[in-house]
Scaffold this active site. Structure first.
Site, mmCIF file in Angstrom:
data_model
loop_
_atom_site.group_PDB
_atom_site.id
_atom_site.type_symbol
_atom_site.label_atom_id
_atom_site.label_comp_id
_atom_site.label_asym_id
_atom_site.label_seq_id
_atom_site.Cartn_x
_atom_site.Cartn_y
_atom_site.Cartn_z
ATOM 1 C CE LYS A 231 -2.851 0.852 3.579
ATOM 2 N NZ LYS A 231 -2.840 2.240 4.125
ATOM 3 C CB SER A 232 3.801 2.286 2.017
ATOM 4 O OG SER A 232 3.192 2.150 3.278
ATOM 5 N N GLY B 258 -5.309 8.011 5.268
ATOM 6 C CA GLY B 258 -4.497 8.993 5.967
ATOM 7 C C GLY B 258 -3.171 9.245 5.269
ATOM 8 N NE ARG C 154 -5.743 8.388 10.682
ATOM 9 C CZ ARG C 154 -5.082 7.546 9.894
ATOM 10 N NH1 ARG C 154 -5.684 7.012 8.847
ATOM 11 N NH2 ARG C 154 -3.822 7.258 10.147
ATOM 12 C CB SER D 100 5.442 10.476 11.780
ATOM 13 O OG SER D 100 4.454 10.483 10.761
ATOM 14 C CG ASP E 264 0.540 0.344 9.516
ATOM 15 O OD1 ASP E 264 -0.032 1.128 10.303
ATOM 16 O OD2 ASP E 264 0.905 0.685 8.377
#
Length: 425
Positions: A21-22, A92, A120, A165, A313
């Site tokens: 996904k990333s 997000g 969020r 992050s 995750d």
């Protein structure tokens, strides 16, 4: 949609999980910024990434689906101003990364999303982007979406991330491609480095110096094909499923084994997991290989807090493993999980209690005592990873998953893949 899973005696076989996904998010964005045409091979086609494809279309890229792949005709470094708001759905990653990209564009845009995404926190992204010169408005002073962005005129900054992050790092680096002077991001701890790898793949400026990542204003760059590896986060559900289900032996092929993503493997090995993996190839900057997992007698551990950014995750499915381990597992450094698609710390504790597993919860930690999981009903709280993690947790005894459709946000074929490995097809 409620999903009833009967007690599962074993999992057997070989599986190839969907694309990462990333990497898919980043491939769509940078393919859209490139000059020329390219193919994104084996991307994830799920709710979050389809939102990214649509947003980049609205910004001027031509993106079409061709079989399993995306064909992208880039718009170049200057994107077009959209005629409507940009809907990020539940993604997000999309909202935070595209906010960085749009901060460098001399256009006006509005970003929104579903009810979950609008709750969020976005202040962690809007703060450094405003320091670079972007004009961003939003609810609660720019801390919550919808976000209105008028970009352009950026200057490079040195930014110390207050928390580890990858999304905030990536947003600042994307904005840095359009800024005068260098842009630097300093990480307090390593985070997933897909952005740095994709920058290198496309020939964009990127320099690494210890915990410092540096970029600068980009020149127009040519489109390049990109192969997306299998998503490690999706593989993690089946790894744990095999470990906790008797007589299981599965192999997962073509999985991305980027070391900034695989902290879960380190923790599971410490717990006594019968796990092996090998990098067999590299795909456009990402290491790829196979993982074999067999049923194991797990023991509780105290997780090194430095590993959490490398498995953020995967914490829900680690909690599922801990519920079956002998003894107690302590998982610290979980403040980031409070602001995911759900409050994942609370969601994990709630569902462990529903399945009979003793659990204690603090503001940023969980303490789980294993060995007493029973059949029960789990609630995803509109969170794809919670739905899949607790489907896995309940496999050996049987489990009912409410709102099971949430899995499709990142893994549309999850339920079919699970049935295949359990032999119920």
């Amino acid at each position: 949609m409620e999903r009833l899973i009967p007690p599962t005696p074993s999992l057997k076989g070989t599986l190839r999980v969907p694309g990462d996904k990333s990497v898919t998010h980043r491939g769509l964005m940078l393919g859209a910024l490139a000059q020329g045409e390219s193919t994104l091979y084996y991307p994830l086609k799920a709710g979050d990434t389809l939102s990214t494809a649509q947003v980049m279309r609205q910004l001027g890229a031509e993106i079409t689906e061709r079989g399993e792949h995306f064909h992208i005709k880039g718009a170049g470094l200057r994107l077009q101003e959209p005629t409507d708001v940009l809907d990020c759905g539940n993604a997000g990653t999309l909202m935070r990364l595209v906010a960085g990209l749009l901060s460098g564009q001399e256009i006006f845009t509005v970003l929104t999303g579903d009810a979950s995404l609008r709750r969020r926190p976005m202040g962690r992204v809007t703060t450094p982007l405003r320091q670079m010169g972007a004009r961003i408005e939003g609810r609660e002073g720019g801390k919550l979406a919808p976000l209105a962005i008028r970009g352009g005129g950026l200057r490079g900054i040195h930014y110390e991330l207050p928390v580890a992050s990858a999304q905030v790092k990536s947003a600042v680096l994307l904005a840095g491609l359009f800024a005068e002077e260098d842009t630097e991001v300093a990480e307090p701890a390593p985070t997933r480095d897909h952005t740095e790898r994709v920058f290198r793949h496309y020939g964009l400026p990127i320099e690494l110096e210890g915990n410092l990542i540096r970029t600068r204003r980009a020149e127009p760059f040519a489109a390049r094909d990109l192969i997306v590896p299998g998503d490690f986060s999706s593989a993690a559900f089946f790894i744990v499923a095999a470990l906790i289900t008797p007589e299981s032996d599965i192999t997962l092929e073509g999985v991305g084994l980027n070391p900034t993503r695989t902290g879960l493997l380190t923790v599971l090995k410490e717990m006594g997991a019968d796990l092996s993996w090998e990098v067999t190839e590299g795909q456009d900057g990402e290491p790829v290989g196979a993982i074999r997992a067999r049923s194991s007698r797990l023991k509780g551990v105290s997780v090194d807090p430095k590993l959490i950014p490398l498995m953020v995750d995967e914490v829900p499915v680690l909690a599922a493993a801990a519920a079956w381990a002998e003894g107690e597992t302590y998982i610290p450094n979980l403040e980031e999980l409070r602001v995911k698609e759900s409050d994942r710390v609370a969601a994990i504790a709630h569902n462990l209690q529903n399945l009979g597993a003793p659990v204690e919860m603090g503001p940023d930690w969980l303490k789980i005592r294993g060995g007493s999981v029973q059949s029960g009903v789990v609630e995803p709280f509109h969170d794809h990873r919670i739905a899949m993690a607790f489907a896995v947790c309940g496999l050996p005894k049987g489990v009912t998953v409410q709102d099971a459709e949430w899995a499709s946000i990142s893994f549309p074929s999850f339920w079919e893949a699970l049935e295949r490995l359990t032999g119920r097809v």
